[in-house]
Design a protein around this motif. Sequence first.
Motif, mmCIF file in Angstrom:
data_model
loop_
_atom_site.group_PDB
_atom_site.id
_atom_site.type_symbol
_atom_site.label_atom_id
_atom_site.label_comp_id
_atom_site.label_asym_id
_atom_site.label_seq_id
_atom_site.Cartn_x
_atom_site.Cartn_y
_atom_site.Cartn_z
ATOM 1 N N VAL A 290 0.817 -1.229 0.000
ATOM 2 C CA VAL A 290 0.000 0.000 0.000
ATOM 3 C C VAL A 290 0.842 1.267 0.000
ATOM 4 C CG1 VAL A 290 -1.987 -1.057 1.125
ATOM 5 C CG2 VAL A 290 -0.212 -0.029 2.529
ATOM 6 N N THR A 291 2.172 1.116 0.057
ATOM 7 C CA THR A 291 3.039 2.297 0.132
ATOM 8 C C THR A 291 2.815 3.242 -1.032
ATOM 9 O OG1 THR A 291 4.721 1.096 1.364
ATOM 10 C CG2 THR A 291 5.430 3.082 0.230
ATOM 11 N N ASP A 292 2.724 2.686 -2.251
ATOM 12 C CA ASP A 292 2.523 3.532 -3.429
ATOM 13 C C ASP A 292 1.256 4.361 -3.303
ATOM 14 O OD1 ASP A 292 4.815 2.678 -4.576
ATOM 15 O OD2 ASP A 292 3.883 1.415 -6.104
ATOM 16 N N ARG A 293 0.206 3.739 -2.774
ATOM 17 C CA ARG A 293 -1.067 4.449 -2.662
ATOM 18 C C ARG A 293 -0.995 5.544 -1.609
ATOM 19 N NH1 ARG A 293 -5.817 0.000 -3.840
ATOM 20 N NH2 ARG A 293 -4.857 -0.864 -5.683
ATOM 21 N N LEU A 294 -0.310 5.242 -0.516
ATOM 22 C CA LEU A 294 -0.138 6.267 0.515
ATOM 23 C C LEU A 294 0.690 7.422 -0.022
ATOM 24 C CD1 LEU A 294 0.570 3.962 3.594
ATOM 25 C CD2 LEU A 294 -1.534 5.207 3.103
ATOM 26 N N ASP A 295 1.762 7.087 -0.754
ATOM 27 C CA ASP A 295 2.608 8.117 -1.345
ATOM 28 C C ASP A 295 1.833 8.971 -2.338
ATOM 29 O OD1 ASP A 295 4.798 7.399 0.088
ATOM 30 O OD2 ASP A 295 5.800 6.318 -1.519
ATOM 31 N N LEU A 296 0.976 8.338 -3.108
ATOM 32 C CA LEU A 296 0.210 9.059 -4.128
ATOM 33 C C LEU A 296 -0.612 10.184 -3.521
ATOM 34 C CD1 LEU A 296 -1.104 6.243 -6.473
ATOM 35 C CD2 LEU A 296 0.108 8.294 -7.197
ATOM 36 N N THR A 297 -1.328 9.879 -2.455
ATOM 37 C CA THR A 297 -2.165 10.908 -1.846
ATOM 38 C C THR A 297 -1.311 11.978 -1.178
ATOM 39 O OG1 THR A 297 -2.405 9.533 0.131
ATOM 40 C CG2 THR A 297 -4.140 9.395 -1.513
ATOM 41 N N GLN A 298 -0.219 11.552 -0.569
ATOM 42 C CA GLN A 298 0.663 12.506 0.093
ATOM 43 C C GLN A 298 1.345 13.421 -0.915
ATOM 44 O OE1 GLN A 298 3.643 10.663 2.532
ATOM 45 N NE2 GLN A 298 4.319 12.579 3.428
ATOM 46 N N GLN A 299 1.900 12.823 -1.973
ATOM 47 C CA GLN A 299 2.621 13.606 -2.979
ATOM 48 C C GLN A 299 1.671 14.404 -3.879
ATOM 49 O OE1 GLN A 299 5.717 13.931 -2.634
ATOM 50 N NE2 GLN A 299 6.147 12.201 -1.308
ATOM 51 N N GLY A 300 0.450 13.910 -4.032
ATOM 52 C CA GLY A 300 -0.482 14.570 -4.937
ATOM 53 C C GLY A 300 -1.345 15.650 -4.322
ATOM 54 N N ARG A 301 -1.369 15.702 -3.007
ATOM 55 C CA ARG A 301 -2.276 16.620 -2.308
ATOM 56 C C ARG A 301 -2.153 18.073 -2.771
ATOM 57 N NH1 ARG A 301 -4.671 15.305 2.415
ATOM 58 N NH2 ARG A 301 -3.164 13.612 2.668
ATOM 59 N N THR A 302 -0.961 18.630 -2.693
ATOM 60 C CA THR A 302 -0.797 20.054 -3.030
ATOM 61 C C THR A 302 -1.046 20.307 -4.514
ATOM 62 O OG1 THR A 302 1.592 19.741 -3.291
ATOM 63 C CG2 THR A 302 0.831 20.520 -1.155
ATOM 64 N N VAL A 303 -0.667 19.349 -5.360
ATOM 65 C CA VAL A 303 -0.897 19.497 -6.799
ATOM 66 C C VAL A 303 -2.400 19.516 -7.084
ATOM 67 C CG1 VAL A 303 -0.528 18.473 -9.071
ATOM 68 C CG2 VAL A 303 1.302 18.405 -7.376
ATOM 69 N N CYS A 304 -3.130 18.616 -6.459
ATOM 70 C CA CYS A 304 -4.587 18.552 -6.664
ATOM 71 C C CYS A 304 -5.265 19.833 -6.202
ATOM 72 C CB CYS A 304 -5.180 17.357 -5.912
ATOM 73 S SG CYS A 304 -4.774 15.757 -6.630
ATOM 74 N N GLU A 305 -4.821 20.361 -5.063
ATOM 75 C CA GLU A 305 -5.417 21.594 -4.546
ATOM 76 C C GLU A 305 -5.183 22.750 -5.520
ATOM 77 O OE1 GLU A 305 -3.625 21.907 -0.694
ATOM 78 O OE2 GLU A 305 -4.990 20.434 0.206
ATOM 79 N N ARG A 306 -3.970 22.822 -6.062
ATOM 80 C CA ARG A 306 -3.654 23.898 -7.014
ATOM 81 C C ARG A 306 -4.454 23.740 -8.309
ATOM 82 N NH1 ARG A 306 1.448 22.801 -8.257
ATOM 83 N NH2 ARG A 306 0.972 22.128 -10.372
ATOM 84 N N LEU A 307 -4.525 22.500 -8.804
ATOM 85 C CA LEU A 307 -5.241 22.250 -10.061
ATOM 86 C C LEU A 307 -6.734 22.544 -9.950
ATOM 87 C CD1 LEU A 307 -3.627 18.953 -11.392
ATOM 88 C CD2 LEU A 307 -3.419 21.228 -12.379
ATOM 89 N N SER A 308 -7.315 22.210 -8.803
ATOM 90 C CA SER A 308 -8.756 22.458 -8.643
ATOM 91 C C SER A 308 -9.055 23.950 -8.745
ATOM 92 C CB SER A 308 -9.259 21.895 -7.309
ATOM 93 O OG SER A 308 -8.753 22.641 -6.223
ATOM 94 N N GLU A 309 -8.091 24.773 -8.302
ATOM 95 C CA GLU A 309 -8.242 26.234 -8.412
ATOM 96 C C GLU A 309 -8.008 26.685 -9.851
ATOM 97 O OE1 GLU A 309 -9.123 28.569 -6.239
ATOM 98 O OE2 GLU A 309 -9.470 27.128 -4.629
ATOM 99 N N GLU A 310 -6.951 26.161 -10.472
ATOM 100 C CA GLU A 310 -6.606 26.576 -11.836
ATOM 101 C C GLU A 310 -7.668 26.154 -12.844
ATOM 102 O OE1 GLU A 310 -2.672 25.639 -13.302
ATOM 103 O OE2 GLU A 310 -1.801 25.872 -11.313
ATOM 104 N N ILE A 311 -8.125 24.916 -12.705
ATOM 105 C CA ILE A 311 -9.101 24.382 -13.669
ATOM 106 C C ILE A 311 -10.526 24.775 -13.273
ATOM 107 C CG2 ILE A 311 -10.043 22.232 -14.661
ATOM 108 C CD1 ILE A 311 -7.250 21.014 -14.398
ATOM 109 N N GLY A 312 -10.732 24.924 -11.980
ATOM 110 C CA GLY A 312 -12.054 25.325 -11.498
ATOM 111 C C GLY A 312 -13.020 24.168 -11.348
ATOM 112 N N GLU A 313 -12.514 22.935 -11.431
ATOM 113 C CA GLU A 313 -13.373 21.753 -11.335
ATOM 114 C C GLU A 313 -12.815 20.775 -10.297
ATOM 115 O OE1 GLU A 313 -16.113 21.970 -12.812
ATOM 116 O OE2 GLU A 313 -15.784 23.328 -14.507
#
Length: 265
Positions: A88-111
């Motif tokens: 499950v390490t990859d999955r845990l890493d995915l959410t940890q590493q992706g968190r800030t990117v997802c937050e930024r993208l949701s603002e940039e894309i608006g969705e």
Amino acid sequence: MSNHTADGETAAPAAGGVQSVDRAVSVLEILAQRGEAGVSEVAAEIDVHKSTAFRLLGALEARGLVEQATERGKYRLGFGIVRLAGAVTDRLDLTQQGRTVCERLSEEIGETVNIAVLQEHYAVNLYQVRGPGAIGTHNWVGQLTPLHATSSGKILLAHLPAGDRAAVLAASGIQELTPRTITSMTELEKDLAEARECGYAVTLEEFEIGLHAVAAPIRSNEGRVVAALSASGPEYRFTEPRIHELAPVLLKGADEISRRMGYIG
């Protein structure tokens, strides 16, 4: 050990089997909390006889889940735990590493932005950030979604070896969910080839009427596609031209998460 009774009938499995599993997990939790513990300590903590605790520790030791510490009679967690955690390490890493990117993208894309991975013959969403213009309160996290009708699913399918893809689709089927769902294997394969070529997959009301989505691949340090990063929104606002216009933004975000996962390609 036989499960047969004297008259030859098969006896029901002993309820003690479940109890033993519960106790074994308790032992692992005790060692995780304390670092080290002796047989007597473990026995007292889980309220069993010392001989029972000794058998439990012996079984766990045989599987590499616990090991004897330097000080005789003390036990600690073994490296077998790392092997299990690795699943499950990859999955845990995915959410940890992706968190800030997802937050930024949701603002940039608006969705709404999601990270999804392959689970059996579904795409399951691990993390979600709702965009500022998101309508409703639907939470996709933990939800199993069909591979052939979602943008994340298409990306995950597109990057599977052909044999694995055929097996997954045979298990899931390509059910019609809306009038726009692709249900032809030939058409689906053509769509997946386009996704590989341009780097992203699109769904236009194929999973739900009124819902559009686009997804890009996230790669591991080995270069394997391990997840999909998607953006989804209502068709009247997240139109097909807008999707293609914003696709490079999503691709850049997926590349950033991939780099955070150790990918250098």
